[in-house]
Design an enzyme around this catalytic site. Structure first.
Site, mmCIF file in Angstrom:
data_model
loop_
_atom_site.group_PDB
_atom_site.id
_atom_site.type_symbol
_atom_site.label_atom_id
_atom_site.label_comp_id
_atom_site.label_asym_id
_atom_site.label_seq_id
_atom_site.Cartn_x
_atom_site.Cartn_y
_atom_site.Cartn_z
ATOM 1 N N ARG A 30 0.836 -1.206 0.000
ATOM 2 C CA ARG A 30 0.000 0.000 0.000
ATOM 3 C C ARG A 30 0.869 1.254 0.000
ATOM 4 O O ARG A 30 0.587 2.214 -0.710
ATOM 5 C CB ARG A 30 -0.940 0.010 1.211
ATOM 6 C CG ARG A 30 -2.116 -0.912 1.086
ATOM 7 C CD ARG A 30 -3.084 -0.713 2.269
ATOM 8 N NE ARG A 30 -4.238 -1.576 2.155
ATOM 9 C CZ ARG A 30 -5.284 -1.374 1.359
ATOM 10 N NH1 ARG A 30 -5.308 -0.318 0.578
ATOM 11 N NH2 ARG A 30 -6.290 -2.206 1.334
ATOM 12 N N ARG A 31 1.917 1.239 0.800
ATOM 13 C CA ARG A 31 2.810 2.398 0.863
ATOM 14 C C ARG A 31 3.564 2.591 -0.446
ATOM 15 O O ARG A 31 3.688 3.711 -0.941
ATOM 16 C CB ARG A 31 3.793 2.236 2.018
ATOM 17 C CG ARG A 31 3.139 2.377 3.367
ATOM 18 C CD ARG A 31 4.127 2.232 4.498
ATOM 19 N NE ARG A 31 3.442 2.296 5.779
ATOM 20 C CZ ARG A 31 3.844 1.685 6.860
ATOM 21 N NH1 ARG A 31 4.950 0.964 6.840
ATOM 22 N NH2 ARG A 31 3.166 1.788 7.979
ATOM 23 N N VAL A 54 -5.500 -12.071 1.046
ATOM 24 C CA VAL A 54 -6.912 -12.342 1.332
ATOM 25 C C VAL A 54 -7.206 -13.832 1.152
ATOM 26 O O VAL A 54 -7.869 -14.448 2.000
ATOM 27 C CB VAL A 54 -7.835 -11.478 0.447
ATOM 28 C CG1 VAL A 54 -9.289 -11.921 0.548
ATOM 29 C CG2 VAL A 54 -7.694 -10.007 0.828
ATOM 30 N N ASN A 55 -6.722 -14.422 0.078
ATOM 31 C CA ASN A 55 -6.962 -15.849 -0.154
ATOM 32 C C ASN A 55 -6.376 -16.693 0.976
ATOM 33 O O ASN A 55 -7.004 -17.650 1.437
ATOM 34 C CB ASN A 55 -6.364 -16.290 -1.492
ATOM 35 C CG ASN A 55 -7.111 -15.720 -2.674
ATOM 36 O OD1 ASN A 55 -8.199 -15.180 -2.541
ATOM 37 N ND2 ASN A 55 -6.508 -15.811 -3.852
ATOM 38 N N TYR A 59 -8.522 -19.183 3.848
ATOM 39 C CA TYR A 59 -8.295 -20.610 4.082
ATOM 40 C C TYR A 59 -7.746 -20.910 5.469
ATOM 41 O O TYR A 59 -7.760 -22.058 5.911
ATOM 42 C CB TYR A 59 -7.337 -21.177 3.027
ATOM 43 C CG TYR A 59 -8.043 -21.573 1.761
ATOM 44 C CD1 TYR A 59 -8.511 -22.861 1.590
ATOM 45 C CD2 TYR A 59 -8.259 -20.655 0.751
ATOM 46 C CE1 TYR A 59 -9.173 -23.236 0.431
ATOM 47 C CE2 TYR A 59 -8.916 -21.006 -0.416
ATOM 48 C CZ TYR A 59 -9.372 -22.298 -0.565
ATOM 49 O OH TYR A 59 -10.035 -22.666 -1.709
ATOM 50 N N TYR A 93 2.908 -20.085 -2.430
ATOM 51 C CA TYR A 93 1.752 -19.521 -3.127
ATOM 52 C C TYR A 93 1.815 -18.001 -3.083
ATOM 53 O O TYR A 93 1.659 -17.337 -4.111
ATOM 54 C CB TYR A 93 0.459 -20.028 -2.470
ATOM 55 C CG TYR A 93 -0.772 -19.239 -2.843
ATOM 56 C CD1 TYR A 93 -1.416 -19.451 -4.050
ATOM 57 C CD2 TYR A 93 -1.286 -18.285 -1.980
ATOM 58 C CE1 TYR A 93 -2.552 -18.725 -4.398
ATOM 59 C CE2 TYR A 93 -2.415 -17.551 -2.312
ATOM 60 C CZ TYR A 93 -3.041 -17.780 -3.514
ATOM 61 O OH TYR A 93 -4.156 -17.055 -3.849
ATOM 62 N N ARG A 104 1.133 -18.967 -9.025
ATOM 63 C CA ARG A 104 0.429 -19.350 -7.805
ATOM 64 C C ARG A 104 -0.175 -20.748 -7.921
ATOM 65 O O ARG A 104 -0.546 -21.354 -6.924
ATOM 66 C CB ARG A 104 -0.664 -18.340 -7.479
ATOM 67 C CG ARG A 104 -1.922 -18.513 -8.298
ATOM 68 C CD ARG A 104 -2.900 -17.375 -8.145
ATOM 69 N NE ARG A 104 -4.208 -17.680 -8.641
ATOM 70 C CZ ARG A 104 -4.544 -17.785 -9.922
ATOM 71 N NH1 ARG A 104 -3.626 -17.622 -10.851
ATOM 72 N NH2 ARG A 104 -5.772 -18.064 -10.286
#
Length: 145
Positions: A30-31, A54-55, A59, A93, A104
């Protein structure tokens, strides 16, 4: 009691640390790319890092539940070993997805396979418990006769 769960606890802590690392990678991205929350879109490089995190987070509860069930009902050492394989595959991954979306695939297939194995040994362990506890059948003893 603790000697029956110490390996599971260690793998759980490693998994939490891995999740924290993935979170930190998103903050860093983000930075670098100037993406302020709550935005989740930006350059493909940022979006791949964000999606990988997020993935992995999605899990993680499934992994933890299967890790502990397999360890408690089947075998702690096997479950912990499979847990380490899963965490390694998830790291691969994340790094693969960060580089390219096509990189991935192999690690996600491998980590999914590990989850299926954890599910199978969990189910076998729970089935064995129910059969022995409620029906008095010791399947392991029957198999060795």
């Amino acid at each position: 009691m603790l000697e029956q769960i110490h390996l599971l606890a260690a793998v759980t802590v490693l998994g939490v640390l891995e999740q924290a690392y993935f979170f930190l990678q998103v903050i860093y991205a983000r930075r670098v790319f100037g993406i302020s929350p709550p935005k989740i879109s930006g350059p493909p490089e940022f979006e791949r890092i964000f999606r990988a995190q997020v993935n992995s987070s999605e899990y993680f509860p499934i992994f933890l539940a299967l890790l502990w069930q397999a360890g408690l009902f089947f075998h702690q050492g096997l479950a912990a070993g499979l847990g380490l394989l899963y965490l390694c595959a998830r790291y691969c991954y994340f790094m693969g997805y960060r580089a390219s979306s096509s990189e991935r695939l192999a690690p996600i297939y491998f980590s999914t396979g590990v989850l299926w194995i954890l599910l199978a040994v969990s189910a076998l362990g729970i089935l064995h418990f129910f059969l022995s506890h409620y029906m008095g059948l010791n399947v392991l003893q029957l198999l060795t006769v």
